[in-house]
Design an enzyme around this catalytic site. Structure first.
Site, mmCIF file in Angstrom:
data_model
loop_
_atom_site.group_PDB
_atom_site.id
_atom_site.type_symbol
_atom_site.label_atom_id
_atom_site.label_comp_id
_atom_site.label_asym_id
_atom_site.label_seq_id
_atom_site.Cartn_x
_atom_site.Cartn_y
_atom_site.Cartn_z
ATOM 1 N N MET A 27 1.141 -1.261 -0.195
ATOM 2 C CA MET A 27 -0.018 0.163 -0.006
ATOM 3 C C MET A 27 1.001 1.430 0.362
ATOM 4 O O MET A 27 0.039 2.099 0.246
ATOM 5 C CB MET A 27 -0.611 -0.293 1.071
ATOM 6 C CG MET A 27 -1.655 -1.536 0.999
ATOM 7 S SD MET A 27 -3.691 -1.115 2.209
ATOM 8 C CE MET A 27 -2.851 -0.469 3.811
ATOM 9 N N HIS A 68 9.347 -3.245 3.105
ATOM 10 C CA HIS A 68 8.856 -3.817 1.951
ATOM 11 C C HIS A 68 10.320 -3.765 0.958
ATOM 12 O O HIS A 68 10.312 -4.195 -0.176
ATOM 13 C CB HIS A 68 8.027 -2.507 1.508
ATOM 14 C CG HIS A 68 7.305 -2.063 2.179
ATOM 15 N ND1 HIS A 68 6.899 -0.544 3.021
ATOM 16 C CD2 HIS A 68 5.591 -3.140 2.395
ATOM 17 C CE1 HIS A 68 5.303 -1.076 3.962
ATOM 18 N NE2 HIS A 68 4.765 -1.917 3.293
ATOM 19 N N GLN A 88 -10.825 -2.506 2.631
ATOM 20 C CA GLN A 88 -9.826 -2.896 3.494
ATOM 21 C C GLN A 88 -9.789 -1.898 5.153
ATOM 22 O O GLN A 88 -8.794 -2.611 5.909
ATOM 23 C CB GLN A 88 -8.292 -3.614 3.464
ATOM 24 C CG GLN A 88 -8.051 -2.696 3.078
ATOM 25 C CD GLN A 88 -5.941 -3.549 2.545
ATOM 26 O OE1 GLN A 88 -5.877 -4.038 1.811
ATOM 27 N NE2 GLN A 88 -5.246 -4.362 3.600
ATOM 28 N N GLY A 107 4.947 -10.408 3.589
ATOM 29 C CA GLY A 107 5.632 -10.315 4.703
ATOM 30 C C GLY A 107 4.550 -11.198 6.170
ATOM 31 O O GLY A 107 3.772 -10.659 6.157
ATOM 32 N N ASP A 120 2.630 -9.471 9.062
ATOM 33 C CA ASP A 120 1.137 -9.680 9.217
ATOM 34 C C ASP A 120 0.374 -11.513 8.967
ATOM 35 O O ASP A 120 0.192 -11.890 7.425
ATOM 36 C CB ASP A 120 0.546 -8.516 7.454
ATOM 37 C CG ASP A 120 0.901 -7.793 7.613
ATOM 38 O OD1 ASP A 120 -0.135 -6.192 8.400
ATOM 39 O OD2 ASP A 120 1.490 -6.794 6.838
ATOM 40 N N GLN A 180 -2.437 -12.150 7.848
ATOM 41 C CA GLN A 180 -2.775 -12.020 6.054
ATOM 42 C C GLN A 180 -2.015 -12.829 5.458
ATOM 43 O O GLN A 180 -2.680 -13.262 4.248
ATOM 44 C CB GLN A 180 -2.530 -10.891 6.195
ATOM 45 C CG GLN A 180 -2.813 -10.532 4.272
ATOM 46 C CD GLN A 180 -2.100 -9.230 4.411
ATOM 47 O OE1 GLN A 180 -2.882 -8.181 4.257
ATOM 48 N NE2 GLN A 180 -0.753 -8.751 3.471
HETATM 49 O O1 PAF Z 1 -0.240 -5.319 3.318
HETATM 50 C C1 PAF Z 1 -0.833 -4.594 2.832
HETATM 51 O O2 PAF Z 1 -0.044 -3.929 2.874
HETATM 52 C C2 PAF Z 1 -1.989 -5.146 2.526
HETATM 53 O O3 PAF Z 1 -2.982 -5.303 2.909
HETATM 54 C C3 PAF Z 1 -2.103 -6.163 0.591
HETATM 55 C C4 PAF Z 1 -1.358 -7.250 1.215
HETATM 56 C C5 PAF Z 1 -0.748 -4.912 -0.086
HETATM 57 C C6 PAF Z 1 -3.357 -5.555 0.334
HETATM 58 O O4 PAF Z 1 -3.515 -4.156 -0.258
#
Ligand code: PAF
Length: 287
Positions: A37, A44, A68, A154, A157, A160
């Site tokens: 994002m 990142h 989200q 990563g 998260d 996720q």
């Molecule tokens: O982890 C993130 O930055 C976001 O949740 C992602 C995976 C880019 C989805 O918008």
């Protein structure tokens, strides 16, 4: 990964993205993908470097995904700095930035939802019920749009990552999902774009999250009753200065299910979310 082209090419539409990827495929290149994002930090960049070790070409995306964020969350103030991010990406060997508009991703009439069960249950979902629906729909779209061989997410998260992995498996998305280790500052604080919101005093407290989790992970690994381990970690976080703790939980590492016997008897992960002022921090560690 190719030598850095500067400035980094940017695709704003799915069509432009696909034209570049198609051309790479024609030349026989493999492709890796890192969704973000934006507001990029070293965490990142590590994902992009890792992606480059798995494929000949790397695509990164920057899209602040409205789906989200709940209405009361920080969509409007989420840091956006595309030019700086593009320069950072070029410096670590990214070959293409995909930066679509909201209208490109969610055109008028968009009505599709993606709901993942299993690992999305509990933890984040108890406090951000909208979150994994929004992540799943955008990640499903991005994976379809890029059609990479691998995509890197990563471990910061962690829930996720488990949700995306399960979704890709269940929907037969052929991209292999790879998890990359959390990057931390010298005090152990997991790098996050939202750390930018923290004052100096809050940063001192934030840096204690990892230590509390590490201590609890040791106790859990020692097969102490998890209810007590989680309760102690919860109160240690409050004592450290966190204003509110959403959860501290030890779960099975592969599917995030609770341990039915109340002790660790398989690979485990400890996960937490806690608040400092308006900032919500999450972190996790292997047990
Ligand atoms: O982890 C993130 O930055 C976001 O949740 C992602 C995976 C880019 C989805 O918008």
């Amino acid at each position: 990964m190719s030598d850095n082209p500067t400035p980094l090419p940017i695709a704003r539409t799915v069509e432009a993205l696909r034209a570049v990827v198609r051309d790479w495929r024609r030349q026989g290149f493999t492709v890796a993908f890192v969704p973000t994002m934006g507001a990029l930090h070293e965490g990142h960049l590590t994902l992009v470097r890792a992606a480059g070790q798995h494929a000949d070409r790397v695509v990164a995306s920057i899209f602040v995904n409205p789906a989200q964020f709940a209405a009361h969350e920080d969509l409007g103030t989420y840091p956006r700095r595309e030019a700086g991010d593009a320069a950072l990406l070029a410096g670590v060997g990214c070959d293409l930035l995909f930066a679509p508009t909201v209208a490109e991703m969610y055109p008028d009439g968009f009505v599709t939802a993606v709901s993942v069960g299993g690992p999305s249950q509990g933890l984040e979902t108890d406090f951000r019920p909208h979150f994994f629906g929004g992540v799943a729909v955008v990640v499903a779209k991005l994976l379809n749009q890029v059609q990479a061989d691998v995509a890197v997410f990563g471990e910061k998260d962690y829930q996720q990552l488990m949700v995306v992995r399960r979704m890709a498996r269940d929907l037969d998305i052929p991209t292999r999902i790879i998890g990359a280790q959390t990057m931390r500052d010298s005090h152990g604080l997991a790098l996050s774009s939202r750390n930018a919101y923290l004052s100096e005093a809050e940063l001192d407290i934030a840096r204690r999250l990892n230590g509390v989790l590490a201590e609890a992970a040791l106790k859990a690994a020692d097969r102490r009753p998890l209810a007590a381990v989680e309760r102690d970690a919860y109160s240690d976080l409050l004592k450290a200065g966190f204003e509110r703790v959403d959860y501290v939980a030890v779960r099975r590492a592969d599917d995030l299910a609770p341990f039915p016997n109340g002790v660790v008897d398989a690979p485990a992960r400890i996960l937490a979310a806690a608040w400092l002022g308006k900032t919500r921090l999450i972190d996790n560690l292997a047990v």
